[in-house]
Design a protein around this motif. Structure first.
Motif, PDB file in Angstrom:
ATOM      1  N   SER A 206      43.993  41.154  34.905  1.00 26.62           N
ATOM      2  CA  SER A 206      45.164  41.016  35.767  1.00 26.62           C
ATOM      3  C   SER A 206      45.469  41.985  36.717  1.00 26.62           C
ATOM      4  CB  SER A 206      46.390  40.740  34.670  1.00 26.62           C
ATOM      5  OG  SER A 206      46.315  39.570  33.996  1.00 26.62           O
ATOM      6  N   GLY A 207      45.575  41.642  38.081  1.00 24.31           N
ATOM      7  CA  GLY A 207      45.846  42.398  39.140  1.00 24.31           C
ATOM      8  C   GLY A 207      44.552  43.269  39.784  1.00 24.31           C
ATOM      9  N   ARG A 208      43.449  42.631  39.062  1.00 18.51           N
ATOM     10  CA  ARG A 208      42.223  43.040  39.645  1.00 18.51           C
ATOM     11  C   ARG A 208      41.142  42.148  39.922  1.00 18.51           C
ATOM     12  NH1 ARG A 208      43.236  46.270  34.550  1.00 18.51           N
ATOM     13  NH2 ARG A 208      43.411  48.489  34.994  1.00 18.51           N
ATOM     14  N   LYS A 209      40.118  42.230  40.436  1.00 19.53           N
ATOM     15  CA  LYS A 209      39.202  41.318  41.014  1.00 19.53           C
ATOM     16  C   LYS A 209      38.420  40.847  39.831  1.00 19.53           C
ATOM     17  CE  LYS A 209      38.591  42.915  45.579  1.00 19.53           C
ATOM     18  NZ  LYS A 209      37.691  43.980  46.677  1.00 19.53           N
ATOM     19  N   PHE A 210      37.955  39.545  39.747  1.00 21.22           N
ATOM     20  CA  PHE A 210      37.153  38.968  38.799  1.00 21.22           C
ATOM     21  C   PHE A 210      36.249  38.099  39.402  1.00 21.22           C
ATOM     22  CE2 PHE A 210      36.031  35.404  35.996  1.00 21.22           C
ATOM     23  CZ  PHE A 210      35.804  36.010  34.648  1.00 21.22           C
ATOM     24  N   SER A 211      34.824  38.371  38.639  1.00 25.51           N
ATOM     25  CA  SER A 211      33.591  37.759  39.140  1.00 25.51           C
ATOM     26  C   SER A 211      33.148  37.086  37.858  1.00 25.51           C
ATOM     27  CB  SER A 211      32.513  38.856  39.394  1.00 25.51           C
ATOM     28  OG  SER A 211      31.259  38.237  39.648  1.00 25.51           O
ATOM     29  N   VAL A 212      32.713  35.702  38.216  1.00 29.07           N
ATOM     30  CA  VAL A 212      32.202  34.955  36.873  1.00 29.07           C
ATOM     31  C   VAL A 212      30.946  35.447  36.861  1.00 29.07           C
ATOM     32  CG1 VAL A 212      31.308  32.502  36.499  1.00 29.07           C
ATOM     33  CG2 VAL A 212      33.767  32.782  37.568  1.00 29.07           C
TER      34      VAL A 212
ATOM     35  N   ARG B 128      35.154  33.367  51.709  1.00 36.55           N
ATOM     36  CA  ARG B 128      35.980  32.903  50.461  1.00 36.55           C
ATOM     37  C   ARG B 128      35.298  32.907  49.461  1.00 36.55           C
ATOM     38  NH1 ARG B 128      41.487  31.529  50.901  1.00 36.55           N
ATOM     39  NH2 ARG B 128      41.508  31.263  53.172  1.00 36.55           N
ATOM     40  N   MET B 129      34.041  32.228  49.418  1.00 34.99           N
ATOM     41  CA  MET B 129      33.310  31.746  48.210  1.00 34.99           C
ATOM     42  C   MET B 129      32.517  32.847  47.573  1.00 34.99           C
ATOM     43  SD  MET B 129      31.926  27.729  49.354  1.00 34.99           S
ATOM     44  CE  MET B 129      31.045  27.589  47.755  1.00 34.99           C
ATOM     45  N   ILE B 130      32.007  33.748  48.445  1.00 36.61           N
ATOM     46  CA  ILE B 130      31.276  34.815  47.860  1.00 36.61           C
ATOM     47  C   ILE B 130      32.042  36.011  47.568  1.00 36.61           C
ATOM     48  CG2 ILE B 130      29.237  34.139  49.348  1.00 36.61           C
ATOM     49  CD1 ILE B 130      29.609  36.037  51.263  1.00 36.61           C
ATOM     50  N   ASN B 131      33.201  36.257  48.089  1.00 38.03           N
ATOM     51  CA  ASN B 131      33.909  37.233  47.444  1.00 38.03           C
ATOM     52  C   ASN B 131      34.945  36.922  46.182  1.00 38.03           C
ATOM     53  OD1 ASN B 131      34.386  39.682  49.699  1.00 38.03           O
ATOM     54  ND2 ASN B 131      34.062  37.930  50.985  1.00 38.03           N
ATOM     55  N   PRO B 132      35.008  37.990  45.412  1.00 36.98           N
ATOM     56  CA  PRO B 132      35.581  37.662  44.264  1.00 36.98           C
ATOM     57  C   PRO B 132      37.221  37.502  44.420  1.00 36.98           C
ATOM     58  CG  PRO B 132      35.256  39.929  44.366  1.00 36.98           C
ATOM     59  CD  PRO B 132      34.551  39.377  45.610  1.00 36.98           C
ATOM     60  N   VAL B 133      37.781  36.692  43.642  1.00 39.88           N
ATOM     61  CA  VAL B 133      39.071  36.367  43.670  1.00 39.88           C
ATOM     62  C   VAL B 133      39.806  37.473  42.686  1.00 39.88           C
ATOM     63  CG1 VAL B 133      39.136  33.841  43.560  1.00 39.88           C
ATOM     64  CG2 VAL B 133      39.204  35.101  41.398  1.00 39.88           C
ATOM     65  N   LYS B 134      41.247  37.754  42.951  1.00 42.06           N
ATOM     66  CA  LYS B 134      41.971  38.569  41.971  1.00 42.06           C
ATOM     67  C   LYS B 134      42.816  37.574  41.223  1.00 42.06           C
ATOM     68  CE  LYS B 134      43.930  42.150  43.716  1.00 42.06           C
ATOM     69  NZ  LYS B 134      44.668  43.168  44.457  1.00 42.06           N
ATOM     70  N   ILE B 135      42.861  37.865  39.909  1.00 42.81           N
ATOM     71  CA  ILE B 135      43.525  37.388  38.900  1.00 42.81           C
ATOM     72  C   ILE B 135      44.923  37.934  38.365  1.00 42.81           C
ATOM     73  CG2 ILE B 135      43.472  36.733  36.294  1.00 42.81           C
ATOM     74  CD1 ILE B 135      41.358  35.209  37.873  1.00 42.81           C
ATOM     75  N   TYR B 136      45.779  37.026  38.067  1.00 43.16           N
ATOM     76  CA  TYR B 136      47.038  37.245  37.847  1.00 43.16           C
ATOM     77  C   TYR B 136      47.450  36.421  36.575  1.00 43.16           C
ATOM     78  CZ  TYR B 136      47.060  40.172  42.091  1.00 43.16           C
ATOM     79  OH  TYR B 136      46.890  40.902  43.257  1.00 43.16           O
ATOM     80  N   THR B 137      48.232  37.090  35.347  1.00 44.05           N
ATOM     81  CA  THR B 137      48.647  36.224  34.400  1.00 44.05           C
ATOM     82  C   THR B 137      50.065  35.618  34.627  1.00 44.05           C
ATOM     83  OG1 THR B 137      47.458  37.687  33.155  1.00 44.05           O
ATOM     84  CG2 THR B 137      48.861  36.458  31.784  1.00 44.05           C
ATOM     85  N   ILE B 138      50.364  34.614  34.076  1.00 43.61           N
ATOM     86  CA  ILE B 138      51.649  33.992  34.316  1.00 43.61           C
ATOM     87  C   ILE B 138      52.962  34.989  34.017  1.00 43.61           C
ATOM     88  CG2 ILE B 138      51.528  32.720  31.708  1.00 43.61           C
ATOM     89  CD1 ILE B 138      53.278  31.464  34.826  1.00 43.61           C
ATOM     90  N   ASP B 139      52.780  35.827  33.056  1.00 41.16           N
ATOM     91  CA  ASP B 139      53.903  36.673  32.752  1.00 41.16           C
ATOM     92  C   ASP B 139      53.346  37.893  32.043  1.00 41.16           C
ATOM     93  OD1 ASP B 139      56.835  36.742  31.497  1.00 41.16           O
ATOM     94  OD2 ASP B 139      55.465  37.100  29.707  1.00 41.16           O
ATOM     95  N   THR B 140      53.951  39.079  32.541  1.00 43.76           N
ATOM     96  CA  THR B 140      53.593  40.317  32.055  1.00 43.76           C
ATOM     97  C   THR B 140      53.722  40.893  30.693  1.00 43.76           C
ATOM     98  OG1 THR B 140      55.779  41.282  32.687  1.00 43.76           O
ATOM     99  CG2 THR B 140      53.957  41.599  34.395  1.00 43.76           C
ATOM    100  N   GLY B 141      54.767  40.102  29.916  1.00 46.46           N
ATOM    101  CA  GLY B 141      54.950  40.303  28.600  1.00 46.46           C
ATOM    102  C   GLY B 141      53.886  39.549  27.899  1.00 46.46           C
ATOM    103  N   LEU B 142      53.274  38.407  28.235  1.00 47.37           N
ATOM    104  CA  LEU B 142      52.180  37.541  27.692  1.00 47.37           C
ATOM    105  C   LEU B 142      50.843  38.443  27.783  1.00 47.37           C
ATOM    106  CD1 LEU B 142      51.325  34.997  26.473  1.00 47.37           C
ATOM    107  CD2 LEU B 142      50.612  34.179  28.694  1.00 47.37           C
TER     108      LEU B 142
END
Length: 431
Positions: free
Chosen positions: A251-257, A302-316
């Motif tokens: 969360s808050g970082r880049k993610f690559s499948v 857009r397709m070759i660059n990784p996305v950044k991931i965020y979670t629905i809630d910081t408590g979760l």
């Protein structure tokens, strides 16, 4: 089924309705259109409906002109598309006079029933009924809405409590403070610390710390089982559970499948790349995670660059991961993203031609206004802060944006080049 529906209607009429904390979101309520409410399980969709029901009662709408059905009630397990007409038969059989009045139908987790959209279209087109639908699946609802309702619906997304809703729930401030004197600031600093750690899911707000963690973890179990494994018939449980843990940590970082696929391979966990992409789709579809792409006009880039991931809630996120000081900045960034998302901004991250990064380019889809926002835990970490400042400045120049914002935990300053440094507790209330 008619007997069961009759019992459910009677139960609702005898029920003492909860009086939830008012949410900032609102129904559109346009005649001839269904109101669709989406969001992750336990985020407050049902209570948002009860808020509307209470408002209707306050406006002197009789309770018998209101119908509420939860399609995840075990008594409706055998309900199919053929039973939708039974709802009208039973309801108007009890209250035939309501044929002459506007009625209000609240249908909770309706996406569980295949073919639901055709029934809703019939209600909207031929009955004097204002329809409210809730669901925990963005893709499933949007696909069916596009094919079956065709412009006959408007969607509201419900999140866990915003910071302002959190303050209201805990009776700290009912409205945004008009000034931020030392007493107010002290209360807000303490409140944002608690909000940062425990998040905004309504149910856990009054629980002790250990119970909060257990309940939040159970939310993930429920989403995985009902909204991913059962709904999409996922069989590779080890792979998807490991994916959830990795996404929480990302969360808050880049993610690559591709990188995650290689990690699974090194752990001797078998899973195809296509399945991993599908699993990620399912988890974002269930509102657990959000993907933020790079800002570019090139679809290939857009397709070759990784996305950044965020979670629905910081408590979760905190309940699902082991926290250390290195996670503070990314978790703060997650909090900033959620605030932008609640305000319906379209969000991307920026990498300039010189390789400098800015966390958020946020575009208002209605006005076209653009905000460039960088997140940095504290100004005292000079090396990190200078890097964030340079990244923001380069993005402002490259994109011709005249001002920028750096959100920190508790620092504030006015810098050169019209860059404003603001603390998170103030930014969440004033932006």
């Amino acid at each position: 089924m008619k007997q069961i529906l009759s019992q459910l209607i009677d139960d609702f009429l005898e029920r003492t309705l909860p009086d939830p904390v008012p949410r900032a979101a609102r129904f559109f309520e346009i005649k001839g259109k269904a109101d669709v409410v989406t969001g992750m399980r336990r985020a407050g969709k049902t209570w948002f409906c009860f808020q509307k029901i209470n408002q209707l009662l306050h406006d002197n709408i009789p309770l018998h002109q209101i119908l509420y059905l939860n399609f995840e009630d075990e008594r409706l397990l055998e309900f199919t598309v053929a039973n939708f007409q039974d709802i009208l038969d039973v309801y108007y059989g009890k209250f035939p006079e309501n044929k002459n009045h506007t009625c209000y139908f609240f249908l909770d987790e309706l996406q569980r029933i295949d073919g639901w959209e055709m029934f809703i279209r019939r209600l909207v087109d031929s009955e004097n009924i204002q329809v409210y639908i809730t669901g925990s699946s963005s893709k499933l609802l949007s696909t069916e809405i596009a094919t079956g309702l065709r412009g006959r619906s408007l969607t509201t997304e419900i999140f866990p409590f915003s910071f302002q809703e959190y303050l209201r729930y805990h009776n700290l401030f009912t409205d945004t403070p008009e000034s931020f004197g030392s007493k107010t600031a002290a209360i807000l600093r303490n409140a944002v610390k608690q909000y940062f750690e425990t998040g905004g899911f309504p149910e856990i707000q009054s629980m002790d710390s250990n119970t909060k963690i257990e309940v939040l973890q159970s939310y993930i179990d429920a989403v995985l089982l009902k909204d991913v494994i059962e709904r999409h018939q996922v069989g590779n449980i080890p792979a998807i559970k490991h994916l959830v843990r990795t996404l929480m940590q990302s969360s808050g970082r880049k993610f690559s499948v591709n990188r995650f696929y290689n990690t699974l391979k090194s752990m001797s966990i078998k899973c195809t790349k296509n399945n991993l992409y599908n699993y990620l789709d399912h988890l974002t579809d269930a509102f657990v995670f959000y993907r933020v792409p790079i800002h570019t006009r090139s679809e290939k880039a857009r397709m070759i660059n990784p996305v950044k991931i965020y979670t629905i809630d910081t408590g979760l996120k905190n309940a699902m991961t082991f926290q250390n000081s290195a996670d503070l900045g990314p978790t703060l960034e997650n909090l900033v993203f959620l605030h932008l998302r609640r305000q319906k901004y379209q969000v991307e991250y920026v990498t300039t031609k010189d390789g400098f990064e800015t966390d958020f380019l946020a575009r208002n889809p209605l006005t076209g206004e653009i905000k460039l926002i960088q997140v940095c835990w504290q100004m005292a970490d000079k090396k990190t802060f200078d890097r964030e400042y340079r990244g923001l400045l380069h993005a402002m120049k490259e994109l011709a944006v005249s001002s920028g914002t750096i959100v920190t935990w508790d620092d504030e300053a006015r810098l050169d080049n019209d860059i404003n440094v603001v603390s998170i507790w103030k930014w969440l209330l004033t932006s």
